[in-house]
Design a protein around this motif. Structure first.
Motif, PDB file in Angstrom:
ATOM      1  N   LEU A  78       0.827  -1.206   0.000  1.00 12.08           N
ATOM      2  CA  LEU A  78       0.000   0.000   0.000  1.00 12.08           C
ATOM      3  C   LEU A  78       0.863   1.257   0.000  1.00 12.08           C
ATOM      4  CD1 LEU A  78      -2.779  -0.944   2.591  1.00 12.08           C
ATOM      5  CD2 LEU A  78      -3.037  -0.748   0.117  1.00 12.08           C
ATOM      6  N   LEU A 102      -4.769   1.182  -3.795  1.00  8.87           N
ATOM      7  CA  LEU A 102      -5.695   0.229  -4.410  1.00  8.87           C
ATOM      8  C   LEU A 102      -5.150  -0.346  -5.704  1.00  8.87           C
ATOM      9  CD1 LEU A 102      -9.104   1.994  -3.769  1.00  8.87           C
ATOM     10  CD2 LEU A 102      -8.223  -0.063  -2.680  1.00  8.87           C
ATOM     11  N   LYS A 103      -4.503   0.485  -6.502  1.00  9.35           N
ATOM     12  CA  LYS A 103      -3.913  -0.017  -7.748  1.00  9.35           C
ATOM     13  C   LYS A 103      -2.815  -1.033  -7.454  1.00  9.35           C
ATOM     14  CE  LYS A 103      -4.675   3.936 -10.806  1.00  9.35           C
ATOM     15  NZ  LYS A 103      -3.988   4.998 -11.563  1.00  9.35           N
ATOM     16  N   ALA A 136      -4.467  -4.392  -5.921  1.00  6.79           N
ATOM     17  CA  ALA A 136      -5.699  -4.906  -6.537  1.00  6.79           C
ATOM     18  C   ALA A 136      -5.630  -6.403  -6.802  1.00  6.79           C
ATOM     19  CB  ALA A 136      -5.991  -4.149  -7.826  1.00  6.79           C
ATOM     20  N   ILE A 141      -6.084  -8.289  -3.444  1.00 11.01           N
ATOM     21  CA  ILE A 141      -7.449  -8.136  -2.948  1.00 11.01           C
ATOM     22  C   ILE A 141      -8.398  -9.000  -3.774  1.00 11.01           C
ATOM     23  CG2 ILE A 141      -9.364  -6.502  -2.705  1.00 11.01           C
ATOM     24  CD1 ILE A 141      -7.211  -4.349  -2.081  1.00 11.01           C
TER      25      ILE A 141
END
Length: 118
Positions: free
Chosen positions: A70, A91-92, A95, A98
């Motif tokens: 992160l 988030l990128k 990703a 996740i």
């Protein structure tokens, strides 16, 4: 030798977590969140990446590695996109992990039936 380094570092991180569960009043959820925050902090100050390069999956798979991912993603996105990178970078960068966790949970929900604790 890579497997031994990964096992020792990953095992040490898990050992610390287990000691915290056994010897403190912290809940497992708080310990997990603490691991992510510690990973973000160590990644932001540049300490975690050398550990990840040394230990491989032993340092990148645990939650501290997620926190490091992160922090690294935010840092790179801020350099490219400016202020907007603060919100999108983490988030990128994470990703794929996740998505894998969500899909594994979905598959497990199809294969197993939940039961009451009683």
């Amino acid at each position: 030798m890579d497997y031994i380094k990964a096992f020792l570092i990953g095992g040490l991180l898990c050992l610390i977590g287990q000691i915290l569960i056994d010897k403190t009043k912290l809940t497992p959820a708080r310990i997990l969140v603490s691991y992510v925050v510690i990973g973000v902090f160590l990644g932001a100050i540049g300490v975690y990446q050398p550990l990840a390069e040394f230990a491989g999956a032993g340092a990148t798979v645990p939650l501290t590695g997620f926190g490091n991912t992160l922090a690294k993603g935010v840092k790179e996105a801020v350099q490219q996109d400016g202020f907007l990178g603060i919100f999108l970078g983490g988030l990128k960068a994470s990703a794929g992990g996740i998505t894998a966790a969500i899909l594994a949970g979905l598959i497990a929900s199809f294969l197993f039936k939940a039961k009451d604790k009683s």
